[in-house]
Write a protein that holds these residues in place. Sequence first.
Motif, PDB file in Angstrom:
ATOM      1  N   VAL A   1       0.815  -1.220   0.000  1.00  0.00           N
ATOM      2  CA  VAL A   1       0.000   0.000   0.000  1.00  0.00           C
ATOM      3  C   VAL A   1       0.846   1.266   0.000  1.00  0.00           C
ATOM      4  CG1 VAL A   1      -2.063  -1.057   0.990  1.00  0.00           C
ATOM      5  CG2 VAL A   1      -0.327  -0.150   2.521  1.00  0.00           C
ATOM      6  N   LYS A   2       2.139   1.116   0.341  1.00  0.00           N
ATOM      7  CA  LYS A   2       2.998   2.301   0.344  1.00  0.00           C
ATOM      8  C   LYS A   2       4.466   1.879   0.216  1.00  0.00           C
ATOM      9  CE  LYS A   2       4.082   6.392   3.086  1.00  0.00           C
ATOM     10  NZ  LYS A   2       4.039   7.011   4.408  1.00  0.00           N
ATOM     11  N   GLU A   3       5.212   2.628  -0.584  1.00  0.00           N
ATOM     12  CA  GLU A   3       6.666   2.484  -0.669  1.00  0.00           C
ATOM     13  C   GLU A   3       7.231   3.880  -0.452  1.00  0.00           C
ATOM     14  OE1 GLU A   3       7.987  -0.780  -3.738  1.00  0.00           O
ATOM     15  OE2 GLU A   3       6.417   0.432  -4.654  1.00  0.00           O
ATOM     16  N   SER A   4       8.278   3.977   0.348  1.00  0.00           N
ATOM     17  CA  SER A   4       8.829   5.304   0.624  1.00  0.00           C
ATOM     18  C   SER A   4      10.334   5.244   0.848  1.00  0.00           C
ATOM     19  CB  SER A   4       8.128   5.919   1.846  1.00  0.00           C
ATOM     20  OG  SER A   4       8.290   5.069   2.967  1.00  0.00           O
ATOM     21  N   GLY A   5      10.948   6.425   0.875  1.00  0.00           N
ATOM     22  CA  GLY A   5      12.390   6.546   1.094  1.00  0.00           C
ATOM     23  C   GLY A   5      13.138   6.705  -0.209  1.00  0.00           C
ATOM     24  N   ASP A   6      14.427   7.030  -0.093  1.00  0.00           N
ATOM     25  CA  ASP A   6      15.279   7.213  -1.267  1.00  0.00           C
ATOM     26  C   ASP A   6      15.678   5.859  -1.830  1.00  0.00           C
ATOM     27  OD1 ASP A   6      15.188   9.953  -0.927  1.00  0.00           O
ATOM     28  OD2 ASP A   6      16.984   9.995   0.342  1.00  0.00           O
ATOM     29  N   GLU A   7      15.503   5.698  -3.133  1.00  0.00           N
ATOM     30  CA  GLU A   7      15.839   4.430  -3.781  1.00  0.00           C
ATOM     31  C   GLU A   7      17.299   4.059  -3.541  1.00  0.00           C
ATOM     32  OE1 GLU A   7      14.829   4.604  -7.939  1.00  0.00           O
ATOM     33  OE2 GLU A   7      12.790   3.938  -7.514  1.00  0.00           O
ATOM     34  N   TRP A   8      17.543   2.765  -3.365  1.00  0.00           N
ATOM     35  CA  TRP A   8      18.906   2.274  -3.193  1.00  0.00           C
ATOM     36  C   TRP A   8      19.084   1.020  -4.040  1.00  0.00           C
ATOM     37  CZ3 TRP A   8      20.046  -2.258   0.031  1.00  0.00           C
ATOM     38  CH2 TRP A   8      18.896  -2.862   0.570  1.00  0.00           C
TER      39      TRP A   8
ATOM     40  N   ASP B   1      22.158  -4.924 -10.381  1.00  0.00           N
ATOM     41  CA  ASP B   1      21.732  -3.950  -9.382  1.00  0.00           C
ATOM     42  C   ASP B   1      20.352  -3.419  -9.752  1.00  0.00           C
ATOM     43  OD1 ASP B   1      24.017  -4.234  -7.930  1.00  0.00           O
ATOM     44  OD2 ASP B   1      24.952  -2.373  -8.576  1.00  0.00           O
ATOM     45  N   VAL B   2      19.448  -3.461  -8.778  1.00  0.00           N
ATOM     46  CA  VAL B   2      18.080  -2.985  -8.965  1.00  0.00           C
ATOM     47  C   VAL B   2      17.820  -1.908  -7.917  1.00  0.00           C
ATOM     48  CG1 VAL B   2      15.632  -3.644  -8.909  1.00  0.00           C
ATOM     49  CG2 VAL B   2      17.327  -5.227  -9.837  1.00  0.00           C
ATOM     50  N   PHE B   3      17.201  -0.811  -8.344  1.00  0.00           N
ATOM     51  CA  PHE B   3      16.862   0.273  -7.427  1.00  0.00           C
ATOM     52  C   PHE B   3      15.444   0.079  -6.899  1.00  0.00           C
ATOM     53  CE2 PHE B   3      20.442   2.071  -9.579  1.00  0.00           C
ATOM     54  CZ  PHE B   3      21.051   2.883  -8.629  1.00  0.00           C
ATOM     55  N   ARG B   4      15.315   0.133  -5.576  1.00  0.00           N
ATOM     56  CA  ARG B   4      13.999   0.049  -4.936  1.00  0.00           C
ATOM     57  C   ARG B   4      13.977   0.991  -3.739  1.00  0.00           C
ATOM     58  NH1 ARG B   4      11.242  -4.614  -6.730  1.00  0.00           N
ATOM     59  NH2 ARG B   4      12.559  -6.315  -7.474  1.00  0.00           N
ATOM     60  N   GLN B   5      12.772   1.388  -3.344  1.00  0.00           N
ATOM     61  CA  GLN B   5      12.638   2.207  -2.134  1.00  0.00           C
ATOM     62  C   GLN B   5      12.810   1.311  -0.909  1.00  0.00           C
ATOM     63  OE1 GLN B   5       8.901   4.016  -3.766  1.00  0.00           O
ATOM     64  NE2 GLN B   5       9.734   5.854  -2.799  1.00  0.00           N
ATOM     65  N   PRO B   6      13.371   1.848   0.184  1.00  0.00           N
ATOM     66  CA  PRO B   6      13.741   1.001   1.312  1.00  0.00           C
ATOM     67  C   PRO B   6      12.620   0.632   2.284  1.00  0.00           C
ATOM     68  CG  PRO B   6      14.428   3.249   1.725  1.00  0.00           C
ATOM     69  CD  PRO B   6      13.855   3.233   0.347  1.00  0.00           C
ATOM     70  N   ASP B   7      11.504   1.351   2.245  1.00  0.00           N
ATOM     71  CA  ASP B   7      10.452   1.117   3.240  1.00  0.00           C
ATOM     72  C   ASP B   7       9.129   0.790   2.558  1.00  0.00           C
ATOM     73  OD1 ASP B   7      12.188   1.980   5.457  1.00  0.00           O
ATOM     74  OD2 ASP B   7      11.977   3.960   4.543  1.00  0.00           O
ATOM     75  N   ILE B   8       8.448  -0.221   3.079  1.00  0.00           N
ATOM     76  CA  ILE B   8       7.138  -0.579   2.520  1.00  0.00           C
ATOM     77  C   ILE B   8       6.114  -0.804   3.628  1.00  0.00           C
ATOM     78  CG2 ILE B   8       8.090  -1.653   0.433  1.00  0.00           C
ATOM     79  CD1 ILE B   8       7.426  -4.421   1.763  1.00  0.00           C
ATOM     80  N   VAL B   9       4.859  -0.589   3.272  1.00  0.00           N
ATOM     81  CA  VAL B   9       3.729  -0.997   4.107  1.00  0.00           C
ATOM     82  C   VAL B   9       2.965  -2.001   3.259  1.00  0.00           C
ATOM     83  CG1 VAL B   9       1.628  -0.281   5.302  1.00  0.00           C
ATOM     84  CG2 VAL B   9       3.611   1.261   5.234  1.00  0.00           C
ATOM     85  N   ILE B  10       2.716  -3.167   3.830  1.00  0.00           N
ATOM     86  CA  ILE B  10       2.062  -4.237   3.063  1.00  0.00           C
ATOM     87  C   ILE B  10       0.904  -4.829   3.863  1.00  0.00           C
ATOM     88  CG2 ILE B  10       3.725  -5.991   3.869  1.00  0.00           C
ATOM     89  CD1 ILE B  10       3.491  -7.281   1.033  1.00  0.00           C
ATOM     90  N   GLU B  11      -0.182  -5.090   3.153  1.00  0.00           N
ATOM     91  CA  GLU B  11      -1.325  -5.794   3.741  1.00  0.00           C
ATOM     92  C   GLU B  11      -1.317  -7.202   3.144  1.00  0.00           C
ATOM     93  OE1 GLU B  11      -4.644  -3.425   2.513  1.00  0.00           O
ATOM     94  OE2 GLU B  11      -4.355  -1.962   4.140  1.00  0.00           O
ATOM     95  N   TYR B  12      -1.521  -8.198   3.980  1.00  0.00           N
ATOM     96  CA  TYR B  12      -1.518  -9.582   3.489  1.00  0.00           C
ATOM     97  C   TYR B  12      -2.236 -10.488   4.480  1.00  0.00           C
ATOM     98  CZ  TYR B  12       2.182 -10.544   6.916  1.00  0.00           C
ATOM     99  OH  TYR B  12       2.887 -10.691   8.080  1.00  0.00           O
ATOM    100  N   GLU B  13      -2.449 -11.709   4.060  1.00  0.00           N
ATOM    101  CA  GLU B  13      -2.978 -12.734   4.947  1.00  0.00           C
ATOM    102  C   GLU B  13      -1.904 -13.796   5.122  1.00  0.00           C
ATOM    103  OE1 GLU B  13      -7.550 -13.235   3.855  1.00  0.00           O
ATOM    104  OE2 GLU B  13      -6.305 -12.777   2.111  1.00  0.00           O
TER     105      GLU B  13
END
Length: 196
Positions: free
Chosen positions: A92-99, A114-126
């Motif tokens: 539901v959310k990705e945040s922070g500077d890509e690394w 090397d793949v760039f992704r944001q460092p913080d996520i909020v995830i909903e799951y079961e």
Amino acid sequence: MILPIIAYGDPVLRKETEIITKDHPNLEAVLENMFETMYEARGIGLAAPQVNLPIRLFIVDATPFEDDEDLSEEEQKFLSTFKKVFINARIVKESGDEWAFNEGCLSIPDVREDVFRQPDIVIEYEDENFKKHKETFSGIVARIIQHEYDHIEGILFTDKLSSLKKRLIKSKLTNISKGNISTDYRMKFPNAKKKR
């Protein structure tokens, strides 16, 4: 049971995955087989499409990172017990500077980039008992989850590379899809001349 891992080029890796419910057939066996398959291939994550199941399910076991000397003692301790099942996940959310981090994939053997992704996520799951969760993850764990989550969205890590990088690995990817590669785990190649 160890399942063959589906190689790059197979349409199942691009398919839209389906939400599953508690009464999904043989779910316990599916999870058991996925963990067994992942461990046999020495992976840290595996998504259902990688074993020919177009459903919204992936597993993660980050324990191999517990001895990573580049991580803090606190991170190592957290990773030493991080093993989870994610069903019907939605970031539901990705945040922070890509690394950048060097990623690989069991469906794309011998390709690491090397793949760039944001460092913080909020995830909903079961979870495996269909209990709902909403959690925040950071760093290497977020990265593993993002990689596996991409699989249930029909995205591969190679999609995130620059045009130049994609051109440089094109022949490698073609060889993988044809089965012109040696792995120490079972694979199913979509364009192989003969089935292995």
